[in-house]
Design an enzyme around this catalytic site. Structure first.
Site, short mmCIF file in Angstrom:
data_model
loop_
_atom_site.label_atom_id
_atom_site.label_comp_id
_atom_site.label_asym_id
_atom_site.label_seq_id
_atom_site.Cartn_x
_atom_site.Cartn_y
_atom_site.Cartn_z
N GLU A 178 29.41 3.84 15.08
CA GLU A 178 28.41 2.77 15.04
C GLU A 178 27.15 3.30 15.68
OE1 GLU A 178 29.31 -1.11 16.69
OE2 GLU A 178 31.35 -1.02 15.93
N GLU A 180 35.89 -0.78 20.42
CA GLU A 180 35.22 -0.94 21.73
C GLU A 180 36.18 -1.50 22.78
OE1 GLU A 180 31.45 -2.96 21.22
OE2 GLU A 180 30.51 -1.10 20.58
C1 BG6 Z 1 29.28 -3.40 18.80
C2 BG6 Z 1 30.35 -4.06 17.99
O1 BG6 Z 1 29.39 -3.90 20.11
O2 BG6 Z 1 27.95 -3.62 18.54
C3 BG6 Z 1 29.85 -4.70 16.70
O3 BG6 Z 1 31.42 -3.19 17.71
C4 BG6 Z 1 28.50 -5.31 16.92
O4 BG6 Z 1 30.80 -5.63 16.27
C5 BG6 Z 1 27.54 -4.20 17.31
O5 BG6 Z 1 28.01 -6.02 15.82
C6 BG6 Z 1 26.10 -4.63 17.47
O6 BG6 Z 1 26.04 -5.75 18.34
P1 BG6 Z 1 25.29 -7.06 17.92
O7 BG6 Z 1 25.54 -8.00 19.02
O8 BG6 Z 1 23.85 -6.67 17.79
O9 BG6 Z 1 25.87 -7.48 16.62
#
Ligand code: BG6
Length: 493
Positions: free
Chosen positions: A391, A202
């Site tokens: 993701e 990211e």
């Molecule tokens: C992304 C990141 O921003 O979102 C992860 O690459 C992160 O590291 C994921 O865990 C989800 O965000 P959060 O704040 O719900 O854990």
């Protein structure tokens, strides 16, 4: 016949600092999350320190985005605080059990990150830490044992703290050399075990993050764009070096993928929205996947009096170090408008107007599978390189029933809709090659530091105070995803 290509990679994703724990074992150095407390949706995480008079203190932070210490203070782990990433979910000791469960779901890919501070505890040590190298070798071998392809993030928000303290992190050009040296060590070490590498997780957060907190001084933009330039150069150099070490390596960038919509048909909104895509999404994607700064970059810099310090040859390096594939995270969309907004929503490093056509998660993140299809089609059209969704997931509260089962139908619904959106994009010509769901096992939330914001298909018995057995239990989504993978995305019921 499945819409998904025959060798489509199905799997899940985690990050070292959110999963491994063992923060001070086997020679690992500290990273920012080790001095960051837990928070909630409505209360921030804090970074802790000892001030120049020896007094403990803390300031609200976004952890990995870095805050500023008071003059003369030093980051410190305080006895009075709980730090969720110290133990995380103990992947460091339980990876064999976890990878076995991933294999049971039928994974063909597993995305994880290497902790730079396990390999070089201070970031620039004379020799790498053998225990760190051994750990990841063993993890990759375990994956290979089950025919799982590791997809490795080289940096996931975890610059060694020592580099932050001594060099002011990525503001300093010297970080480029330290990063490339770290890459050289891991590329050589794992050249026969790892094929897919992502240079910076990211990467665009650095710039997106600024707008979340309203008007910022020009210095904040100067620093963010300069840090990014250093990371672009580091990424491009790593790609070039990696190809020399193993020509079969495949490199990806990694963008925080958010679909931006205009709030109305007011032409001013349409233009603002396009500019938001340029600043937040295309700026990094263009440098890494087209090998050059976009034509609009100068406008973005001028708006905040930014002057990027470049070295001779930097632009050639960027052109030579283009990635092979574009990878991104996708959780949600957002709405941009020039008009007054009463109802603002924020999530995943963005803030915008509430979209009346969408539903929102308990943490306020818009649920928008069509936004994923839109993003895939728009991005493929722009770059025409293979794409990976690395993701995607729903952070939600889970309830463990009396009999120990977890019925996370809401999570299944979320993934089903997003997989359908991917299938539609593929049918429309997009070359999508992989899907790794976020937090295939419950891990510590990056944003809030909570355990109860769960994404996994595997439940981990651990709470926000650090209590729990760490026992792993497959949720209903585990069994559902197993069917999805076995049918190559056909059976979504
Ligand atoms: C992304 C990141 O921003 O979102 C992860 O690459 C992160 O590291 C994921 O865990 C989800 O965000 P959060 O704040 O719900 O854990």
């Amino acid at each position: 016949m499945s819409t998904f290509p025959k060798h489509f990679l199905w799997g899940g994703a985690i990050a070292a600092n959110q999963a491994e724990g063992a923060y001070n074992e086997d020679g690992r150095g500290l990273v920012q999350t080790d001095v960051t407390t837990g928070g909630t949706k409505n209360s921030p995480r804090f970074t802790t320190y000892i001030d120049k008079d020896g007094k403990p203190g803390k300031y609200a932070s976004m952890g990995h985005m870095g805050g500023h210490l008071p003059e003369g203070a030093e980051y410190a782990v305080l006895d009075t605080e709980y730090y969720p990433n110290h133990k995380a979910v103990d992947f460091y000791h339980r990876y064999k059990e976890d990878i076995k469960l991933f294999a049971e779901m039928g994974y063909s890919v597993f995305r994880l990150s290497i902790s730079w501070a396990r390999i070089f505890p201070n970031g620039d040590d004379a020799e790498p830490n053998q225990a760190g190298l051994d750990f990841y070798r063993s993890v990759f071998e375990e994956c290979r044992k089950y025919g799982i392809e590791p997809l490795v993030s080289i940096w996931h928000f975890d610059t060694p703290l020592s580099l932050e303290t001594r060099f002011d992190g990525w503001n300093n050009r010297r970080l480029v050399d330290f990063y490339v040296r770290y890459c050289e060590v891991i590329f050589k070490e794992y050249k026969d075990l790892v094929k897919y590498w992502l240079t910076f997780n990211e990467i665009n957060n650095t710039i997106m993050f600024l707008d979340m907190f309203g008007e910022q001084p020009d210095e904040a933009y100067q620093s963010a764009y300069q840090q990014l330039h250093h990371q672009f150069v580091a990424s491009a150099k790593a790609v070039k070096l990696g190809r020399a070490i193993n020509p079969d390596f495949m490199f990806g960038n990694m963008i925080c993928g958010i679909t931006f919509y205009p709030g109305s048909s007011d032409p001013a909104d349409i233009l603002l929205n396009e500019h938001a895509w340029q600043q937040n999404i295309f700026y990094c994607g263009d440098v890494q996947a087209k090998g050059r700064y976009g034509s609009y970059a100068k406008r973005l810099w001028d708006a905040h009096n930014v002057t990027i310090q470049m070295e001779e040859g930097d632009l050639e390096v960027l052109a030579e170090g283009m990635v092979d594939m574009y990878t991104f995270s996708y959780y949600m969309s957002t709405v941009i408008t020039t008009h007054e907004v009463d109802d603002k929503v924020s999530g995943n490093f963005s803030v915008g107007a509430r979209n009346p056509y969408l539903t929102y998660s308990d943490w306020g993140w818009a649920q928008d599978p069509t936004g994923l299809q839109y993003y895939l089609e728009k991005i493929y059209d722009r770059y025409e390189v293979p794409l990976m969704v690395v993701e995607n997931g729903l952070g939600a509260f889970d309830t463990v029933e009396e009999d120990g089962s977890i019925h996370d139908d809401y999570r299944i619904d979320y993934h089903r809709a997003h997989i359908k959106a991917m299938a539609d994009a593929i049918a429309n010509g997009v070359d999508l090659i992989a899907y790794t769901t976020w937090g295939c096992i419950d891990i510590v939330s990056a944003g809030t530091g909570e355990m109860r914001k769960r994404y996994g298909f595997i439940y981990v018995d651990m709470d926000d105070e650090g209590k729990g057995t760490m026992e792993r239990t497959p949720k209903a989504s585990f069994h559902w995803y197993k069917k999805v993978i076995a049918s190559n995305g056909e059976d979504l019921d």
